[in-house]
Scaffold this motif. Structure first.
Motif, PDB file in Angstrom:
ATOM      1  N   TRP A 120       0.728  15.604   1.751  1.00 20.97           N
ATOM      2  CA  TRP A 120       0.058  15.159   0.520  1.00 20.97           C
ATOM      3  C   TRP A 120      -0.677  13.850   0.729  1.00 20.97           C
ATOM      4  CZ3 TRP A 120       0.888  10.881  -2.748  1.00 20.97           C
ATOM      5  CH2 TRP A 120       0.358  10.975  -4.034  1.00 20.97           C
ATOM      6  N   GLY A 121      -1.958  13.833   0.375  1.00 17.38           N
ATOM      7  CA  GLY A 121      -2.738  12.607   0.422  1.00 17.38           C
ATOM      8  C   GLY A 121      -2.798  11.979   1.802  1.00 17.38           C
ATOM      9  N   GLN A 122      -2.875  12.815   2.822  1.00 14.67           N
ATOM     10  CA  GLN A 122      -2.742  12.326   4.190  1.00 14.67           C
ATOM     11  C   GLN A 122      -4.034  11.766   4.777  1.00 14.67           C
ATOM     12  OE1 GLN A 122       0.268  12.165   6.278  1.00 14.67           O
ATOM     13  NE2 GLN A 122       0.791  12.131   4.106  1.00 14.67           N
ATOM     14  N   GLY A 123      -3.888  10.701   5.585  1.00 13.61           N
ATOM     15  CA  GLY A 123      -4.928  10.244   6.491  1.00 13.61           C
ATOM     16  C   GLY A 123      -4.441  10.589   7.882  1.00 13.61           C
ATOM     17  N   VAL A 124      -5.103  11.475   8.570  1.00 11.44           N
ATOM     18  CA  VAL A 124      -4.589  12.023   9.833  1.00 11.44           C
ATOM     19  C   VAL A 124      -5.271  11.337  11.014  1.00 11.44           C
ATOM     20  CG1 VAL A 124      -4.068  14.137  11.098  1.00 11.44           C
ATOM     21  CG2 VAL A 124      -4.373  14.221   8.617  1.00 11.44           C
ATOM     22  N   GLY A 125      -4.458  10.862  11.952  1.00  9.77           N
ATOM     23  CA  GLY A 125      -4.969  10.216  13.149  1.00  9.77           C
ATOM     24  C   GLY A 125      -5.084   8.712  12.976  1.00  9.77           C
ATOM     25  N   GLY A 160       0.812  -1.211   0.000  1.00  8.05           N
ATOM     26  CA  GLY A 160       0.000   0.000   0.000  1.00  8.05           C
ATOM     27  C   GLY A 160       0.844   1.260   0.000  1.00  8.05           C
ATOM     28  N   ASP A 161       1.887   1.281   0.822  1.00  9.62           N
ATOM     29  CA  ASP A 161       2.747   2.463   0.869  1.00  9.62           C
ATOM     30  C   ASP A 161       3.586   2.590  -0.396  1.00  9.62           C
ATOM     31  OD1 ASP A 161       2.410   3.746   3.655  1.00  9.62           O
ATOM     32  OD2 ASP A 161       2.586   1.626   4.111  1.00  9.62           O
ATOM     33  N   GLU A 162       3.980   1.451  -0.976  1.00  8.73           N
ATOM     34  CA  GLU A 162       4.684   1.513  -2.264  1.00  8.73           C
ATOM     35  C   GLU A 162       3.753   2.042  -3.352  1.00  8.73           C
ATOM     36  OE1 GLU A 162       8.096   0.924  -2.652  1.00  8.73           O
ATOM     37  OE2 GLU A 162       7.818   1.004  -0.479  1.00  8.73           O
ATOM     38  N   ALA A 163       2.469   1.697  -3.267  1.00 11.37           N
ATOM     39  CA  ALA A 163       1.503   2.226  -4.236  1.00 11.37           C
ATOM     40  C   ALA A 163       1.363   3.742  -4.087  1.00 11.37           C
ATOM     41  CB  ALA A 163       0.147   1.546  -4.056  1.00 11.37           C
ATOM     42  N   LEU A 164       1.424   4.227  -2.858  1.00  5.91           N
ATOM     43  CA  LEU A 164       1.383   5.679  -2.641  1.00  5.91           C
ATOM     44  C   LEU A 164       2.617   6.350  -3.235  1.00  5.91           C
ATOM     45  CD1 LEU A 164      -0.006   5.694   0.991  1.00  5.91           C
ATOM     46  CD2 LEU A 164      -1.094   6.807  -0.969  1.00  5.91           C
ATOM     47  N   LEU A 165       3.792   5.729  -3.051  1.00  6.75           N
ATOM     48  CA  LEU A 165       5.007   6.289  -3.644  1.00  6.75           C
ATOM     49  C   LEU A 165       4.909   6.295  -5.164  1.00  6.75           C
ATOM     50  CD1 LEU A 165       7.899   7.336  -3.647  1.00  6.75           C
ATOM     51  CD2 LEU A 165       8.688   4.970  -3.316  1.00  6.75           C
ATOM     52  N   GLY A 211      -0.649   8.349   3.019  1.00  5.27           N
ATOM     53  CA  GLY A 211      -0.747   7.393   4.110  1.00  5.27           C
ATOM     54  C   GLY A 211      -1.073   8.041   5.441  1.00  5.27           C
ATOM     55  N   SER A 212      -1.123   7.205   6.474  1.00  2.60           N
ATOM     56  CA  SER A 212      -1.414   7.680   7.829  1.00  2.60           C
ATOM     57  C   SER A 212      -0.101   7.847   8.581  1.00  2.60           C
ATOM     58  CB  SER A 212      -2.325   6.686   8.557  1.00  2.60           C
ATOM     59  OG  SER A 212      -3.540   6.519   7.874  1.00  2.60           O
ATOM     60  N   SER A 261     -10.252  13.070   8.303  1.00  4.04           N
ATOM     61  CA  SER A 261      -8.992  13.816   8.342  1.00  4.04           C
ATOM     62  C   SER A 261      -9.232  15.284   8.024  1.00  4.04           C
ATOM     63  CB  SER A 261      -7.992  13.228   7.346  1.00  4.04           C
ATOM     64  OG  SER A 261      -7.676  11.893   7.683  1.00  4.04           O
ATOM     65  N   ALA A 262     -10.098  15.538   7.053  1.00  5.87           N
ATOM     66  CA  ALA A 262     -10.416  16.918   6.685  1.00  5.87           C
ATOM     67  C   ALA A 262     -11.029  17.670   7.858  1.00  5.87           C
ATOM     68  CB  ALA A 262     -11.360  16.941   5.486  1.00  5.87           C
ATOM     69  N   SER A 263     -11.943  17.025   8.582  1.00  6.64           N
ATOM     70  CA  SER A 263     -12.587  17.673   9.732  1.00  6.64           C
ATOM     71  C   SER A 263     -11.562  18.017  10.804  1.00  6.64           C
ATOM     72  CB  SER A 263     -13.670  16.763  10.317  1.00  6.64           C
ATOM     73  OG  SER A 263     -14.713  16.567   9.390  1.00  6.64           O
TER      74      SER A 263
END
Length: 350
Positions: free
Chosen positions: A107-112, A15-20, A75-76, A140-142
């Motif tokens: 960029w493209g973050q999932g926060v928390g 998943g993280d390689e897909a983000l890269l 990613g998170s 994450s946006a909220s």
């Protein structure tokens, strides 16, 4: 222009390689990436980019000194549920890049989740001083909006990742069903055994070829190897290191049963019917956003027969996302590319 790309890269997580791969696909042509990686030689070979060891402080400092921008690449990253160290590593590098005067992009973050006050404070400080912020989900946006930080909300960038064909996939018997499980404290031996028995009964009823997909082999391969001997029909364990092949794999699959977030995203983008087993708020959020059937890990049916029945019903009568929904989601995911192009625009000199 040079940009340091920071994420959970080179750690064997598909998943993280897909983000890269998505980030490299979306970077403006004038930007030369330097990737912080757990396996720099493999990252360089896989993507043809410069890579430095992510835990070598001198190498990271040197990369920052040679660069104009610093990017948290999807990613998170800012969460403390898996480790308290995460916010300090990623947040510390972001603060350092900001102090050094680099353009900084979340960029493209999932926060928390951010369970500790120190983690929340650190996240708030870093996001407030970013040049640009994009997030991948409404929760994450909220949270970021509550810190009064301007942001862009768009679906996970992996929706827009381009695929690459998987040799031999179409030689496997059809129909095919993909299964992507991961280790987790709540995936107890009893629950894993229940899932395996349900899969075996499902395969008997459907005569499907089961593809077991370890997205992070160091965690997932043992689970796939435990399940495979219990399956009565044709099955394969496919450990693919190329994230673009992982993405294309799901185009040859009718249905996917997965815990992994990016397995579900890739499958949904390929018009697969999906059953999500949620172990994390990010997976539950995806289920809500796309009305994806599934259950939380701790609320799975306690009967293998019940689980088999749910999967058979989904296989026979379930709905995948339609092409229009998928294209609209891909188009919205490409908004992350617009964020990069805006924040990394060349400075015109008089």
């Amino acid at each position: 222009m040079r940009a340091v790309l920071c994420g959970y890269y080179g750690m064997g997580n598909g998943g993280d390689e897909a983000l890269l791969a998505s980030l490299l696909q979306m970077l403006p042509a004038h930007v030369e990436p330097i990737v912080l990686s757990g396996s720099p030689a493999e990252t360089k070979q896989q993507y043809g980019v410069e890579a430095v060891p992510r835990k070598s402080f001198p190498a990271v400092i040197q990369a920052l000194q040679r660069s104009d921008a610093f990017i948290w690449g999807g990613g998170s990253l800012m969460q403390d549920s898996t480790s308290l160290l995460n916010p300090f590593y990623y947040g510390g590098l972001m603060l350092l890049a900001q102090r050094m005067g680099l353009r900084t992009i979340a960029w493209g973050q999932g926060v928390g989740p951010l369970k500790r006050s120190i983690s929340r404070w650190l996240a708030q400080q870093t996001f407030r001083h970013c040049t640009a912020v994009s997030v991948r989900d409404s929760a994450s946006a909220s949270l970021v909006d509550s810190w009064r930080v301007p942001l862009t909300l768009a679906p996970d960038p992996v929706w827009a990742l381009e695929g690459r064909s998987v040799p031999g996939l179409w030689d496997l018997p059809a129909p095919r069903v993909a299964v992507a499980l991961r280790s987790h404290p709540e995936l107890t031996p009893d629950r894993l055994n229940l899932i395996a028995r349900a899969l075996a009964d499902f395969q008997k009823a459907t005569q499907t070829c089961i593809l077991l997909i370890p997205f992070q082999p160091v965690q997932d391969l043992a689970i796939a190897e435990a399940i495979q001997p219990q399956l009565p029909g044709v099955s394969r364990i496919l450990a693919l290191s190329d994230p673009q092949q992982l993405k294309a794999l799901f185009h040859g699959v009718e249905m996917t049963i997965a815990m992994r977030l990016h397995a579900l995203i890739m499958a949904a983008a390929a018009e697969c019917r999906c059953y999500a087993i949620s172990y994390d708020p990010k997976v539950s959020q995806l289920m809500r956003d796309f009305e994806m059937p599934g259950a939380t890990l701790n609320a799975l049916p306690t009967s293998a027969a019940t689980l088999t029945h749910i999967w058979l019903e989904l296989f026979a009568n379930g709905d995948a996302l339609n092409p229009g929904q998928i294209q609209a989601t891909v188009d919205r995911a490409l908004v992350h590319q617009e964020v990069l192009h805006s924040a990394l625009a060349p400075i015109e000199r008089l």
